[in-house]
Design an enzyme around this catalytic site. Structure first.
Site, PDB file in Angstrom:
ATOM      1  N   GLU A   1       3.171  -4.157   9.951  1.00 27.12           N
ATOM      2  CA  GLU A   1       4.220  -3.358   9.302  1.00 27.12           C
ATOM      3  C   GLU A   1       4.014  -3.327   7.794  1.00 27.12           C
ATOM      4  OE1 GLU A   1       5.842  -1.434  11.091  1.00 27.12           O
ATOM      5  OE2 GLU A   1       5.401  -2.426  12.993  1.00 27.12           O
TER       6      GLU A   1
ATOM      7  N   HIS B   1       1.005   1.730   2.629  1.00 27.21           N
ATOM      8  CA  HIS B   1       0.729   3.173   2.680  1.00 27.21           C
ATOM      9  C   HIS B   1       1.820   3.922   1.910  1.00 27.21           C
ATOM     10  CE1 HIS B   1      -0.644   6.646   5.602  1.00 27.21           C
ATOM     11  NE2 HIS B   1      -1.100   6.822   4.377  1.00 27.21           N
TER      12      HIS B   1
HETATM   13 ZN   LIG Z   1       2.602   0.822  13.276  1.00 24.68          ZN
END
Ligand SMILES: [Zn+2]
Length: 702
Positions: free
Chosen positions: A494, A500
């Protein structure tokens, strides 16, 4: 459809204009939140604020769209596409909070509201995409794109916007548009109902144990967790196991009571399939049918064809072909694992055939024989705070990020811990982490953003506010939260999504952060899993919670050697679910399915062995009925093909923290969001296309 469907979810813009408005009690209606970093002021948000904010949001976006339509000038990128891109500030702001809270901290009021709001959102979305005047302007810009000087990102935004209009029915006749609207509304309601039934079913089953002899085989730590659970349910002195994965799995691994294992696991895999008020079969049958009708209306052979056109994989054939390649490598391994367990059963004089509820128990025994390593032996080294420190360390070494804990930032639940993320002393974003299960939280783990990175309409940087949620093992009366190595991996996963979001560097909201195709979005998350058990990383964070002793090299070796243990099972249970997903969504006729029969037929066709259940059976396959992963569950393995290959880029240099490779990964992948075609991004990073080999080797299947 990324742009409009997800624009309500994934994009946030704060306008800097229009000063001195009167302050409203409803914080959504104010220009900005008066909080550190403009984090939503959770403590003051009342349920009653959501509906008015949504309604105002719809109104504001409609107004913005009317301005676009009524513009007497020729349609241009700026007066049409860019204007549309920035038309939903309020709606995005409220829907992000509403959506994330409904997953992480819901209650009856929010759930009831969700049922009211979902069809309104769906209708509003259709009002935009099926608005012919708007479509004509978008089409005009698209057909005349050579006339405008556009950046690569702007070209992508334009292409995606146009494609999304087409894909949502903008070119249909008025009668067909009406049909589509009705289907969309019904589908969105069914999705919500599916999720609510599932939550009710998950909370509905509890194994309450009163006699210590019923705990036979369970380690002390697991007993303590079950006692804590019982206490929280006013059942002092008893032990409670639920069908939430962190509670159920240790029971299946260790309990000597085969009858109780069967009982608990049967509750689990019958979730939503109990012919009671929470049964999901009729919902699934209806959704499957509606999805076929919808795809045909839009000119696609099947729902999978419709979905995959936008993904990196492009066609259902490529997906099924890819899954089968992995299946063929995994099924013999799974069969051998089953045979080894049966042999152990026979040796112990057990006169029974291995069943699905036995798998974890015998796997644990064989693992202990082979590696003498149990989750309980490693837990002390995976204190949750240490694991988080480990992942922060990796992000620091790779990308130079720093994470500073803050106690002055609003939170929606006391369990949330919040960090300010900086680089070179500059603010990068906010990261909230929420780790423990509770009845108000759905199962699984996920990452979202209360605000995604992008630039506002004037080009001013908007920093992300990111939320990471897991359902990890909880602290007990006398111990902090001690994780299994799998749970530690989930945290790293996660966190990869969070990076990201945090390292995104785009301009337009619809292509920022994690707004990439489903089969690409798990690359940044899954690549992080490669660092979690690297000896170099373990020695930094995996310290005994009492003695501070670094995890012994001997255990590290065992962890690494045992990492590929049971790989046949994990691969096959995943693939069975992924293939089931493809079978539902490659249907080309709107049939009235008998769900149990359909599921059985699908799994038999591939030759799933009876000792293994698919990771998700149809009736609790939240990903594909309510989670946006319809004909997309394969994406995790597709992404694994990418991450296994991408991690090799670090390994090949002999340095898992290689700065140059990290910089290239940030530049070509993490910072790019959805501004470029995924295959192009991948090749820009790696210099070549990925193949299935790295994945098979990674899973120990080759
Ligand atoms: Zn994922």
């Amino acid at each position: 459809m990324k742009r409009i469907t997800f624009i309500l979810w994934l994009t946030v813009i704060i306008f800097s204009g229009c000063k001195t408005k009167e302050k409203n009690d409803n914080p959504f209606l104010n220009e900005k939140y008066e909080t550190p970093f403009e984090v939503p002021p959770f403590e003051t948000i009342k349920s009653s604020y959501f509906m008015p904010a949504y309604l105002k949001g719809f109104e504001e976006q409609k107004k913005a769209i009317n301005t676009i339509i009524n513009n007497p000038e020729e349609p241009t990128f700026i007066n049409t596409i860019k204007a549309l891109e920035y038309s939903d500030e309020l709606l995005t702001r409220v829907s992000r909070v509403f959506g994330l809270l409904n997953s992480a901290n819901t209650n009856d009021t929010l759930q009831a509201l969700n049922k009211e709001i979902a069809p309104l959102v769906s209708k509003h979305r259709d009002d935009i995409t099926l608005n012919d005047s708007l479509f004509q302007r978008v089409k005009s810009v698209f057909n005349n794109k050579e006339k405008f000087t556009l950046t690569e990102e702007e070209k992508k935004v334009l292409d995606e916007t146009y494609k999304d209009f087409i894909r949502s029915g903008a070119a249909l006749s008025p009668e067909d548009k009406d049909k589509l609207r009705k289907i969309n509304e019904e589908l969105s309601l069914l999705s919500v109902q599916f999720g609510q039934n599932l939550l009710a079913e998950t909370n509905g089953f509890k194994l309450i144990l009163e006699n210590p002899e019923d705990l036979s085989g369970l380690p002390e730590g697991i007993r303590a967790q079950a006692a804590t659970m019982a206490k929280s349910m006013d059942m002092d002195g008893k032990w409670v196991f639920t069908i939430q994965v962190p509670s159920m799995t240790p029971f299946l691994q260790y309990s000597d009571r085969r009858d109780l294992r069967e009982k608990l696991f049967t509750w689990y895999f019958m979730k939503g399939d109990n012919d009671n008020a929470n049964d999901n079969k009729a919902i699934i049958a209806r959704m499957t049918k509606l999805r076929v009708e919808r795809s045909r209306l839009l000119g696609y052979r099947s729902y999978a064809d419709y979905v995959l056109e936008k993904n990196m994989a492009k066609t259902p054939e490529r997906v099924v072909d890819f899954l089968k390649q992995v299946w063929d490598a995994a099924i013999p391994v799974a069969k051998a694992e089953a045979a080894a367990q049966q042999e152990l059963i026979n040796m112990e004089g057990g006169k029974f055939k291995l069943e699905p509820w036995d798998w974890w128990y015998y796997t644990e025994k064989i693992k202990k024989q082979k590696y003498d390593l149990s989750d309980e032996a490693t837990r002390p080294y995976f204190k949750i705070d240490n694991v988080m420190e480990g992942m922060f360390y990796v992000a620091n070494r790779l990308y130079g990020l720093n994470f500073n804990k803050r106690n002055d930032i609003p939170k929606y639940h006391p369990d949330v811990v919040t960090f300010e993320v900086t680089r070179d002393n500059k603010h990068v974003g906010v990261l909230m982490i929420d780790n423990y299960p509770r009845p108000s939280k759905r199962g699984g783990a996920w990452c979202g953003a209360y605000r995604s990175q992008c630039r506002d309409i004037d080009g001013k940087m908007i920093n992300p506010i990111v939320s990471m949620v897991t359902n990890s093992s909880t602290p007990t009366a006398d111990k902090p939260a001690l994780l299994t190595s799998m749970e530690a991996e989930t945290l790293f996963h996660e966190f990869g999504h969070a990076l990201h979001q945090l390292l995104s560097n785009s301009n337009y909201p619809s292509v920022s952060g994690t707004s990439v195709p489903r089969d690409f979005v798990e690359l940044p998350s899954q690549i992080m899993e490669h660092w979690v058990l690297e000896p170099e990383v373990l020695k930094v964070y995996a310290k005994h919670y009492q003695t501070g002793e670094v995890i012994p090299a001997e255990i590290v070796d065992k962890l690494n050697n045992s990492g590929k243990f049971n790989t046949g099972f994990t691969t096959v249970e995943f693939l069975a679910a992924a293939l089931l997903d493809m079978d539902y969504h490659t249907l080309t006729e709107p049939l009235d399915l008998d769900i149990r029969a359909f599921e059985k037929q699908s799994l038999d066709k591939y030759g799933l062995i009876p000792e293994i259940k698919p990771r998700y059976r149809s009736t609790y396959f939240n990903h594909i009925w309510a989670g946006g992963y319809a004909s997309g569950y394969y994406s995790y393995y597709w992404s694994e093909m990418l991450d296994a290959d991408a991690f090799q880029a670090f390994k090949e240099t002999g340095d898992i923290f290689n700065k140059e490779v990290a910089a290239r990964f940030e530049k070509e992948i993490l910072s790019k969001g959805g501004t470029r075609d995924p295959l192009e991004m991948y090749i820009a990073f790696r210099g070549k296309e990925p193949g299935v080999d790295a994945l098979l080797i990674n899973r120990g299947l080759k």
